[in-house]
Enzyme design. Structure first.
Site, PDB file in Angstrom:
ATOM      1  N   ARG A 100      -0.644 -10.683 -10.658  1.00  0.00           N
ATOM      2  CA  ARG A 100       0.468 -10.285  -9.798  1.00  0.00           C
ATOM      3  C   ARG A 100       0.412 -11.106  -8.515  1.00  0.00           C
ATOM      4  O   ARG A 100      -0.588 -11.085  -7.798  1.00  0.00           O
ATOM      5  CB  ARG A 100       0.383  -8.793  -9.481  1.00  0.00           C
ATOM      6  CG  ARG A 100       1.447  -8.306  -8.503  1.00  0.00           C
ATOM      7  CD  ARG A 100       1.357  -6.795  -8.298  1.00  0.00           C
ATOM      8  NE  ARG A 100       2.291  -6.352  -7.263  1.00  0.00           N
ATOM      9  CZ  ARG A 100       1.942  -5.985  -6.033  1.00  0.00           C
ATOM     10  NH1 ARG A 100       0.665  -5.984  -5.681  1.00  0.00           N
ATOM     11  NH2 ARG A 100       2.852  -5.600  -5.157  1.00  0.00           N
ATOM     12  N   HIS A 144       6.792  -9.402   0.070  1.00  0.00           N
ATOM     13  CA  HIS A 144       5.497  -8.818   0.390  1.00  0.00           C
ATOM     14  C   HIS A 144       5.267  -8.973   1.896  1.00  0.00           C
ATOM     15  O   HIS A 144       4.410  -9.735   2.343  1.00  0.00           O
ATOM     16  CB  HIS A 144       4.380  -9.497  -0.410  1.00  0.00           C
ATOM     17  CG  HIS A 144       3.109  -8.701  -0.465  1.00  0.00           C
ATOM     18  ND1 HIS A 144       2.546  -8.273  -1.653  1.00  0.00           N
ATOM     19  CD2 HIS A 144       2.280  -8.257   0.509  1.00  0.00           C
ATOM     20  CE1 HIS A 144       1.422  -7.614  -1.400  1.00  0.00           C
ATOM     21  NE2 HIS A 144       1.247  -7.589  -0.086  1.00  0.00           N
ATOM     22  N   GLU A 190       5.174  -2.109  -1.204  1.00  0.00           N
ATOM     23  CA  GLU A 190       4.948  -0.956  -0.328  1.00  0.00           C
ATOM     24  C   GLU A 190       5.833  -0.924   0.930  1.00  0.00           C
ATOM     25  O   GLU A 190       5.346  -0.949   2.068  1.00  0.00           O
ATOM     26  CB  GLU A 190       3.472  -0.817   0.053  1.00  0.00           C
ATOM     27  CG  GLU A 190       2.790  -1.985   0.663  1.00  0.00           C
ATOM     28  CD  GLU A 190       1.296  -1.765   0.897  1.00  0.00           C
ATOM     29  OE1 GLU A 190       0.810  -2.230   1.948  1.00  0.00           O
ATOM     30  OE2 GLU A 190       0.620  -1.160   0.054  1.00  0.00           O
ATOM     31  N   ASN A 331       0.362   1.325  -5.083  1.00  0.00           N
ATOM     32  CA  ASN A 331      -0.880   0.837  -4.499  1.00  0.00           C
ATOM     33  C   ASN A 331      -1.664   2.054  -4.052  1.00  0.00           C
ATOM     34  O   ASN A 331      -1.244   2.774  -3.143  1.00  0.00           O
ATOM     35  CB  ASN A 331      -0.602  -0.069  -3.293  1.00  0.00           C
ATOM     36  CG  ASN A 331       0.173  -1.313  -3.668  1.00  0.00           C
ATOM     37  OD1 ASN A 331       0.292  -1.656  -4.835  1.00  0.00           O
ATOM     38  ND2 ASN A 331       0.704  -2.007  -2.676  1.00  0.00           N
ATOM     39  N   TYR A 333      -5.516   3.595  -2.928  1.00  0.00           N
ATOM     40  CA  TYR A 333      -6.882   3.286  -2.513  1.00  0.00           C
ATOM     41  C   TYR A 333      -7.752   4.524  -2.318  1.00  0.00           C
ATOM     42  O   TYR A 333      -8.931   4.505  -2.650  1.00  0.00           O
ATOM     43  CB  TYR A 333      -6.868   2.462  -1.212  1.00  0.00           C
ATOM     44  CG  TYR A 333      -6.367   1.053  -1.416  1.00  0.00           C
ATOM     45  CD1 TYR A 333      -7.234   0.027  -1.751  1.00  0.00           C
ATOM     46  CD2 TYR A 333      -5.010   0.755  -1.297  1.00  0.00           C
ATOM     47  CE1 TYR A 333      -6.780  -1.260  -1.959  1.00  0.00           C
ATOM     48  CE2 TYR A 333      -4.540  -0.528  -1.498  1.00  0.00           C
ATOM     49  CZ  TYR A 333      -5.431  -1.538  -1.828  1.00  0.00           C
ATOM     50  OH  TYR A 333      -4.967  -2.811  -2.045  1.00  0.00           O
ATOM     51  N   GLU A 398      -2.133  -2.184  -6.997  1.00  0.00           N
ATOM     52  CA  GLU A 398      -3.284  -2.479  -6.138  1.00  0.00           C
ATOM     53  C   GLU A 398      -4.252  -1.311  -6.193  1.00  0.00           C
ATOM     54  O   GLU A 398      -3.853  -0.155  -6.094  1.00  0.00           O
ATOM     55  CB  GLU A 398      -2.874  -2.711  -4.683  1.00  0.00           C
ATOM     56  CG  GLU A 398      -2.060  -3.959  -4.428  1.00  0.00           C
ATOM     57  CD  GLU A 398      -1.768  -4.160  -2.943  1.00  0.00           C
ATOM     58  OE1 GLU A 398      -2.476  -3.558  -2.101  1.00  0.00           O
ATOM     59  OE2 GLU A 398      -0.823  -4.903  -2.631  1.00  0.00           O
TER      60      GLU A 398
END
Length: 505
Positions: A100, A144, A190, A331, A333, A398
């Site tokens: 990606r 992005h 995002e 994404n 985390y 991500e």
């Protein structure tokens, strides 16, 4: 009333996922191309060559050169602009099934609109061809966080409705020139974080904010612009998606979607106030975009708390945005506590954060550099989306662990992080979540927006003092490669025993 799915989080402990998947392998997931494993990057963070071959500055360049990424810039970065052949070979050696990356809008169309830059066009054609020749599926992101500075200067970028036309024209150039080989398009990366950081608090490009919500901004309005920019982003996404579906999808047989950042929120206490704050967290972070995309309008609590400051969708706009995706990228985390902050609603001058009436609190001391390993949050996030948004196709775009850049190549925290999250993902898939792929952030150590070059997420280390920027595999690269290549089960114990035998060449 709280949604039933939210109440599930009180019935589950906050311990690591415990399941029968301690030993697992690539073949436990659907095979490629139905499900792909890969790694991610973004143009400004890895390409370098910032002023070469016709590329002009983006808002990322401007922010970096103003010193806001700890003095670091993407002028050279990982130099993937010149080293893409070497990097694609490394991806193939690692066993990646997909990669990606994002296209630099100002490299492809230097003024943001108008003539296409032949050198930029050639670079992305070369990169895509190189990936395909090695059996690696390209997944392309169009924006992005790197809007051409020319468009920000001309009309303020995403705060202007003019951006819809220019973004759609840019997307058209990409579909037309690359769509015969690129089957997975993501319009935005995002945007929920992009507008919060760029138009409310002002710590991300384009650094628009107003006092007292943000500091050191020379322009902007934190009370209105996050909502305005989001509205224009959604309309731009929908316009590009409509164009793709009308003119290209039948012939090219590809898919188009959008990406969001997601925490898993859970209440700081078992009080009803914190429970309600937790739901507001989901509505403000995820529902802000998913509700219009799935249902055609913003969440009720957002419209109530923001009032006239949040734009309304006309009937035609609502119809255009609703259903304008083939997949959603996330994404993820870590998980965080949500704590009630309803007192903020008493302020007459409010921003997006005050409107949410919720405090986000980390699970560990802020001085701890690495993320807490919370794979159970990923599993519950996917269950939440399945239950509340119709179980759309999802890519984890991500997921990765933050370490200090100059830490050891023996990055056990990253190995443990990836091991736990891929196990949790497997459980989610087995429970019916419609997940289609998983991408590690990131393939290479790169420029990070919050830490410059002080932090590291890469499978491969790059010594910035090395003129050749040699890529060096970390332990996590060996682990991920073994997971991707081996047919037998994998466990951390088994990986330790195999270290002397299974190294990425």
């Amino acid at each position: 009333m709280l949604r039933v799915s939210l109440l599930l989080c009180f019935l589950l402990t906050i311990e690591s996922v415990s399941s029968s998947t301690d030993n697992f392998c690539r073949d436990d997931f659907p095979p490629a191309p139905a499900f792909v494993f890969g790694a991610s990057s973004s143009a400004y963070q890895v390409e370098g060559a910032a002023a070469e071959d016709g590329r002009t500055p983006s808002i990322m360049d401007t922010c970096a050169h103003a010193g806001h990424f700890h003095g670091a810039t993407g002028d050279v970065a990982c130099d993937t602009y010149h080293k893409y052949k070497e990097d694609v070979q490394l991806m193939a050696d690692t066993g990646l099934e997909a990669y990606r990356f994002s296209i630099s809008w100002s490299r492809l169309i230097p003024n943001g609109k108008g003539p296409v830059n032949p050198k930029g066009l050639q670079y992305y054609n070369n990169l895509i061809d190189q990936l395909i020749s090695h059996g690696i599926q390209p997944h392309v992101t169009l924006h992005h966080s790197d809007l051409p500075q020319a468009l920000d200067d001309e009309y303020g970028g995403w705060v202007s409705r003019k951006i819809v036309k220019d973004f759609t024209a840019y997307a058209d150039v990409c579909f037309k020139n690359f769509g015969d080989r690129v089957l997975h398009w993501t319009t935005m990366n995002e945007p929920n974080v992009f507008v919060l950081g760029g138009y409310d608090t002002g710590f991300l490009p384009p650094q628009r904010c107003s006092i007292p919500f943000g500091l050191n901004c020379s322009r902007g309005n934190s009370s209105t612009e996050p909502y305005l920019a989001t509205h224009n982003i959604l309309l731009s996404h929908a316009s590009a998606a409509r164009l793709y579906k009308k003119n290209y999808q039948d012939k090219q047989r590809g898919f188009i979607g959008i990406n969001l950042f997601a925490f898993w929120f859970f209440p700081r206490t078992k009080t009803i106030e914190d429970e309600l704050a937790t739901q507001r967290g989901f509505d403000f972070y995820i529902g802000w975009y998913l509700n219009p995309l799935v249902f055609g309008d913003y969440p009720d609590v957002m419209k109530k708390n923001a009032g006239s400051r949040i734009p309304f969708f006309t009937r035609l706009e609502s119809q255009s945005v609703k259903g304008s995706f083939d997949f959603i990228g996330f994404n993820y985390y870590l998980a965080v506590y949500a704590e009630d902050n309803s007192i903020s609603l008493k302020n007459t001058n409010r921003d997006y954060i005050a409107d949410s009436a919720m405090k986000r609190i980390g699970l560990q001391n802020d001085t701890t550099f690495e993320f807490p390993i919370t794979p159970w949050g990923l599993q519950r996030l996917l269950e939440y989306v399945k239950q509340n948004y119709g179980n759309p196709p999802i890519y984890i775009h991500e997921n990765g662990q933050r370490t200090r850049r100059n830490s050891s190549l023996e990055d056990w925290p990253r190995v443990k992080y990836l091991d736990g999250h891929i196990q949790a993902l497997l459980e989610a898939v087995r429970n019916g979540s419609n997940v289609r792929g998983y991408f590690v952030w990131s393939f290479l150590d790169s420029l990070e927006l919050l830490d410059g070059y002080e932090s590291s997420y890469g499978l491969y280390y790059i010594d910035l003092d090395d003129p050749d920027l040699r890529r060096q595999p970390k332990l996590s690269a060996h682990w991920y490669s073994q997971f991707l290549k081996r047919k037998n089960v994998i466990s951390l114990d088994g990986f330790i025993k195999s270290l002397s035998h299974d190294r990425v060449q």
